[in-house]
Structure formats: structure tokens, C-alpha cells
Design a protein around this motif. Structure first.
Motif, PDB file in Angstrom:
ATOM      1  N   ALA A  66       0.811  -1.221   0.000  1.00 40.46           N
ATOM      2  CA  ALA A  66       0.000   0.000   0.000  1.00 40.46           C
ATOM      3  C   ALA A  66       0.843   1.269   0.000  1.00 40.46           C
ATOM      4  O   ALA A  66       0.512   2.242  -0.678  1.00 40.46           O
ATOM      5  CB  ALA A  66      -0.928   0.003   1.210  1.00 40.46           C
ATOM      6  N   SER A  67       1.965   1.252   0.736  1.00 39.07           N
ATOM      7  CA  SER A  67       2.730   2.480   0.950  1.00 39.07           C
ATOM      8  C   SER A  67       4.056   2.549   0.205  1.00 39.07           C
ATOM      9  O   SER A  67       4.576   3.640  -0.027  1.00 39.07           O
ATOM     10  CB  SER A  67       3.028   2.636   2.443  1.00 39.07           C
ATOM     11  OG  SER A  67       3.929   1.629   2.871  1.00 39.07           O
ATOM     12  N   GLY A  68       4.634   1.379  -0.085  1.00 37.89           N
ATOM     13  CA  GLY A  68       5.972   1.351  -0.664  1.00 37.89           C
ATOM     14  C   GLY A  68       7.066   1.346   0.391  1.00 37.89           C
ATOM     15  O   GLY A  68       8.252   1.384   0.073  1.00 37.89           O
ATOM     16  N   TYR A  69       6.695   1.307   1.668  1.00 35.60           N
ATOM     17  CA  TYR A  69       7.649   1.344   2.767  1.00 35.60           C
ATOM     18  C   TYR A  69       7.826  -0.049   3.374  1.00 35.60           C
ATOM     19  O   TYR A  69       6.862  -0.698   3.737  1.00 35.60           O
ATOM     20  CB  TYR A  69       7.182   2.297   3.864  1.00 35.60           C
ATOM     21  CG  TYR A  69       7.009   3.734   3.426  1.00 35.60           C
ATOM     22  CD1 TYR A  69       7.892   4.337   2.533  1.00 35.60           C
ATOM     23  CD2 TYR A  69       5.953   4.494   3.906  1.00 35.60           C
ATOM     24  CE1 TYR A  69       7.738   5.654   2.149  1.00 35.60           C
ATOM     25  CE2 TYR A  69       5.792   5.818   3.535  1.00 35.60           C
ATOM     26  CZ  TYR A  69       6.684   6.394   2.651  1.00 35.60           C
ATOM     27  OH  TYR A  69       6.528   7.701   2.275  1.00 35.60           O
ATOM     28  N   SER A  70       9.068  -0.475   3.516  1.00 32.18           N
ATOM     29  CA  SER A  70       9.375  -1.795   4.052  1.00 32.18           C
ATOM     30  C   SER A  70       9.585  -1.741   5.563  1.00 32.18           C
ATOM     31  O   SER A  70      10.612  -1.248   6.046  1.00 32.18           O
ATOM     32  CB  SER A  70      10.635  -2.355   3.386  1.00 32.18           C
ATOM     33  OG  SER A  70      11.049  -3.531   4.044  1.00 32.18           O
ATOM     34  N   SER A  71       8.617  -2.266   6.304  1.00 29.62           N
ATOM     35  CA  SER A  71       8.727  -2.329   7.766  1.00 29.62           C
ATOM     36  C   SER A  71       9.898  -3.213   8.161  1.00 29.62           C
ATOM     37  O   SER A  71      10.649  -2.889   9.097  1.00 29.62           O
ATOM     38  CB  SER A  71       7.437  -2.893   8.365  1.00 29.62           C
ATOM     39  OG  SER A  71       6.331  -2.128   7.967  1.00 29.62           O
ATOM     40  N   PHE A  72      10.051  -4.322   7.470  1.00 31.55           N
ATOM     41  CA  PHE A  72      11.129  -5.271   7.763  1.00 31.55           C
ATOM     42  C   PHE A  72      12.484  -4.582   7.743  1.00 31.55           C
ATOM     43  O   PHE A  72      13.303  -4.758   8.653  1.00 31.55           O
ATOM     44  CB  PHE A  72      11.103  -6.434   6.766  1.00 31.55           C
ATOM     45  CG  PHE A  72      12.297  -7.337   6.890  1.00 31.55           C
ATOM     46  CD1 PHE A  72      12.368  -8.284   7.895  1.00 31.55           C
ATOM     47  CD2 PHE A  72      13.367  -7.226   6.008  1.00 31.55           C
ATOM     48  CE1 PHE A  72      13.480  -9.110   8.024  1.00 31.55           C
ATOM     49  CE2 PHE A  72      14.478  -8.040   6.124  1.00 31.55           C
ATOM     50  CZ  PHE A  72      14.536  -8.987   7.137  1.00 31.55           C
ATOM     51  N   HIS A  73      12.737  -3.783   6.721  1.00 34.05           N
ATOM     52  CA  HIS A  73      14.058  -3.163   6.586  1.00 34.05           C
ATOM     53  C   HIS A  73      14.292  -2.061   7.616  1.00 34.05           C
ATOM     54  O   HIS A  73      15.426  -1.861   8.056  1.00 34.05           O
ATOM     55  CB  HIS A  73      14.269  -2.675   5.160  1.00 34.05           C
ATOM     56  CG  HIS A  73      14.536  -3.818   4.241  1.00 34.05           C
ATOM     57  ND1 HIS A  73      13.539  -4.480   3.582  1.00 34.05           N
ATOM     58  CD2 HIS A  73      15.680  -4.458   3.926  1.00 34.05           C
ATOM     59  CE1 HIS A  73      14.063  -5.470   2.884  1.00 34.05           C
ATOM     60  NE2 HIS A  73      15.358  -5.483   3.085  1.00 34.05           N
ATOM     61  N   VAL A  74      13.234  -1.376   8.018  1.00 33.47           N
ATOM     62  CA  VAL A  74      13.390  -0.372   9.073  1.00 33.47           C
ATOM     63  C   VAL A  74      13.731  -1.054  10.399  1.00 33.47           C
ATOM     64  O   VAL A  74      14.664  -0.651  11.093  1.00 33.47           O
ATOM     65  CB  VAL A  74      12.120   0.497   9.208  1.00 33.47           C
ATOM     66  CG1 VAL A  74      12.232   1.424  10.416  1.00 33.47           C
ATOM     67  CG2 VAL A  74      11.885   1.303   7.934  1.00 33.47           C
ATOM     68  N   VAL A  75      12.988  -2.101  10.735  1.00 32.87           N
ATOM     69  CA  VAL A  75      13.250  -2.825  11.983  1.00 32.87           C
ATOM     70  C   VAL A  75      14.647  -3.457  11.942  1.00 32.87           C
ATOM     71  O   VAL A  75      15.390  -3.395  12.922  1.00 32.87           O
ATOM     72  CB  VAL A  75      12.159  -3.894  12.249  1.00 32.87           C
ATOM     73  CG1 VAL A  75      12.536  -4.785  13.423  1.00 32.87           C
ATOM     74  CG2 VAL A  75      10.811  -3.222  12.485  1.00 32.87           C
ATOM     75  N   LYS A  76      15.006  -4.022  10.810  1.00 33.89           N
ATOM     76  CA  LYS A  76      16.328  -4.636  10.661  1.00 33.89           C
ATOM     77  C   LYS A  76      17.431  -3.604  10.883  1.00 33.89           C
ATOM     78  O   LYS A  76      18.393  -3.861  11.612  1.00 33.89           O
ATOM     79  CB  LYS A  76      16.457  -5.256   9.268  1.00 33.89           C
ATOM     80  CG  LYS A  76      17.786  -5.928   9.015  1.00 33.89           C
ATOM     81  CD  LYS A  76      17.846  -6.525   7.625  1.00 33.89           C
ATOM     82  CE  LYS A  76      19.204  -7.131   7.342  1.00 33.89           C
ATOM     83  NZ  LYS A  76      19.298  -7.643   5.961  1.00 33.89           N
ATOM     84  N   GLN A  77      17.291  -2.432  10.282  1.00 37.88           N
ATOM     85  CA  GLN A  77      18.307  -1.405  10.456  1.00 37.88           C
ATOM     86  C   GLN A  77      18.351  -0.935  11.912  1.00 37.88           C
ATOM     87  O   GLN A  77      19.431  -0.727  12.463  1.00 37.88           O
ATOM     88  CB  GLN A  77      18.066  -0.217   9.538  1.00 37.88           C
ATOM     89  CG  GLN A  77      19.159   0.836   9.664  1.00 37.88           C
ATOM     90  CD  GLN A  77      19.065   1.951   8.659  1.00 37.88           C
ATOM     91  OE1 GLN A  77      18.384   1.833   7.649  1.00 37.88           O
ATOM     92  NE2 GLN A  77      19.741   3.038   8.929  1.00 37.88           N
ATOM     93  N   ALA A  78      17.197  -0.799  12.546  1.00 34.74           N
ATOM     94  CA  ALA A  78      17.156  -0.369  13.944  1.00 34.74           C
ATOM     95  C   ALA A  78      17.871  -1.372  14.847  1.00 34.74           C
ATOM     96  O   ALA A  78      18.552  -0.983  15.799  1.00 34.74           O
ATOM     97  CB  ALA A  78      15.709  -0.184  14.395  1.00 34.74           C
TER      98      ALA A  78
END
Length: 94
Positions: A66-78
Motif C-alpha cells: 500500500a505504501s511502498g515502505y518496508s517495515s522489515f528493513h526499518v526494523v532490521k536497520q534499527a
């Protein structure tokens, strides 16, 4: 924002607010900066609401579609960084 957050109709109002907050932080990681600790704390709360890994993947996938934003990659980077803030360039995970 021309999309809806993925939510479960069986969640309480409080749970919906917490999940929407998590996805809002994911958006913020792409649109500006977000504190690493805020992401990790919101993800911890998200996992209390959605403990199943398969369900997590479904919600993450629906949000990314829907958004084009990857939750997985944000959490992974965090999880992997020691930096105080997170910022991801859209499309860099593909």
C-alpha cells in the motif's frame, strides 16, 4: 497518504492505535528521521499484538504494497545500528 493501515477488526481500539503508531514510525523513517529506540519500542508492542511471525509478514507485506515502505528493513536497520536515528531511502532495499 492515499492508503490504509493494515489492521485486524478484532483488535481493541488501543491495539489499533499502537499498530498505527508503529506503521507511522515506519513512514517517518523514510520521510525524515526516527529515533532508533522509538522503532524498537513500537516493534516490541506490535509483536505483543501480533506475535505470529506469519501474521507479521502478512501485515508488513500489506503495508509495503500500500505504501511502498518496508517495515522489515526499518526494523532490521534499527536492530543492527548503534546510531541514534534511522533514515532509509525509499527503494534502497530492493
Amino acid at each position: 497518504m492515499d492508503y490504509h493501515y493494515p489492521i485486524d477488526e478484532t483488535w481493541s481500539k488501543e491495539e489499533i492505535i499502537k499498530v498505527v503508531h508503529f506503521f507511522t514510525l515506519i513512514e517517518k523513517a523514510y520521510e525524515s528521521n526516527v529515533k532508533r529506540e522509538d522503532i524498537l519500542q513500537a516493534y516490541k508492542i506490535f509483536k505483543e499484538i501480533v506475535p505470529s511471525k506469519s501474521e507479521e509478514k502478512q501485515y508488513f507485506s500489506a503495508f509495503e504494497k500500500a505504501s511502498g515502505y518496508s517495515s522489515f528493513h526499518v526494523v532490521k536497520q534499527a536492530r543492527q545500528t548503534t546510531e541514534g536515528t534511522i533514515h532509509i531511502e525509499k527503494g534502497t532495499w530492493k
